[in-house]
Design an enzyme around this catalytic site. Structure first.
Site, PDB file in Angstrom:
ATOM      1  N   HIS A   7      -8.167 -35.193  12.026  1.00  5.51           N
ATOM      2  CA  HIS A   7      -8.457 -35.754  10.700  1.00  5.51           C
ATOM      3  C   HIS A   7      -9.713 -36.624  10.748  1.00  5.51           C
ATOM      4  CE1 HIS A   7      -7.087 -37.385   6.693  1.00  5.51           C
ATOM      5  NE2 HIS A   7      -7.947 -38.333   7.066  1.00  5.51           N
ATOM      6  N   GLU A   8      -9.760 -37.556  11.688  1.00  6.32           N
ATOM      7  CA  GLU A   8     -10.903 -38.462  11.772  1.00  6.32           C
ATOM      8  C   GLU A   8     -12.151 -37.745  12.291  1.00  6.32           C
ATOM      9  OE1 GLU A   8     -10.763 -41.202  10.329  1.00  6.32           O
ATOM     10  OE2 GLU A   8      -8.589 -41.230  10.047  1.00  6.32           O
ATOM     11  N   HIS A  11     -13.864 -36.003   9.377  1.00  5.47           N
ATOM     12  CA  HIS A  11     -14.697 -36.928   8.606  1.00  5.47           C
ATOM     13  C   HIS A  11     -16.045 -37.140   9.292  1.00  5.47           C
ATOM     14  CE1 HIS A  11     -11.788 -37.964   5.603  1.00  5.47           C
ATOM     15  NE2 HIS A  11     -10.977 -38.629   6.418  1.00  5.47           N
TER      16      HIS A  11
END
Length: 200
Positions: A7-8, A11
């Site tokens: 997820h990170e 980004h």
């Protein structure tokens, strides 16, 4: 670890592709979980059943098209969790189609269920329109400048409202019904695709 890390990373990767190397310079453009996991947020996963990772720093000043890039950077995280749902169910139903289900290690079904469920929850949860979640950042980037200024002005109140909805009994009337409806829908939609492809 897998869900939070990807997820990170998503980004950071999308921000980097649009010209912002802030996360990359801080060592966040990596799939190493140690660079993304927050110590307190990780411990709380085991204690309280919820937690968080370290937010990826994003500097929209480096984007040529801040609104478009901002939306894509924000949505990349939740989409990475949806991708993990798709990959996990693809592998699972692919193995079943090949007749390898019975030979899988004990606990494989439980692991897949937890993995799919967790990532589906993260996908839906992060799209909620409350700060500091990705859904709020998407709305913020899509909003006209005057509305965006007002959103920024009341952002702290939004955080308080969000926390009240999540950690008080009010969640039984707001967040929980949403999750009980949308999360199973997401999982079933992906599952139906692979049932059709592999087991028709």
């Amino acid at each position: 670890m897998i869900a939070f890390t990807l997820h990170e990373f998503a980004h950071a990767y999308v921000a980097y592709k649009f010209g912002d190397d802030t996360a990359a310079r801080q060592g966040r453009l990596t799939l190493n979980p140690l660079k993304h996991l927050d110590p307190v947020g990780t411990i709380l996963i085991f204690i309280a059943g919820f937690g968080w990772a370290r937010p990826v720093p994003v500097n929209r000043f480096f984007f040529k098209n801040p609104r478009l890039a901002g939306v894509l950077v924000s949505i990349a995280g939740p989409l990475s969790n949806l991708l993990l749902v798709v990959v996990a169910l693809f592998i699972w139903y692919g193995l079943l189609a090949m007749g390898l289900g019975p030979s899988l290690p004990e606990g494989a079904v439980g692991f897949i269920n937890v993995f799919v469920g967790l990532n589906a929850v993260l996908f839906v949860f992060n799209l909620l329109p409350f700060p500091p979640l990705d859904g709020y950042r998407i709305i913020e980037d899509l909003a006209p400048n005057d509305l965006r200024a007002k959103l920024t002005q009341y952002e702290n109140y939004g955080i308080v409202i969000f926390l009240i909805l999540v950690i008080t009994p009010l969640d039984q009337y707001t967040i929980t019904p949403l999750f009980n409806t949308v999360v199973p829908f997401v999982i079933e939609a992906v599952r139906d695709v692979f049932l059709f492809l592999f087991l028709r």
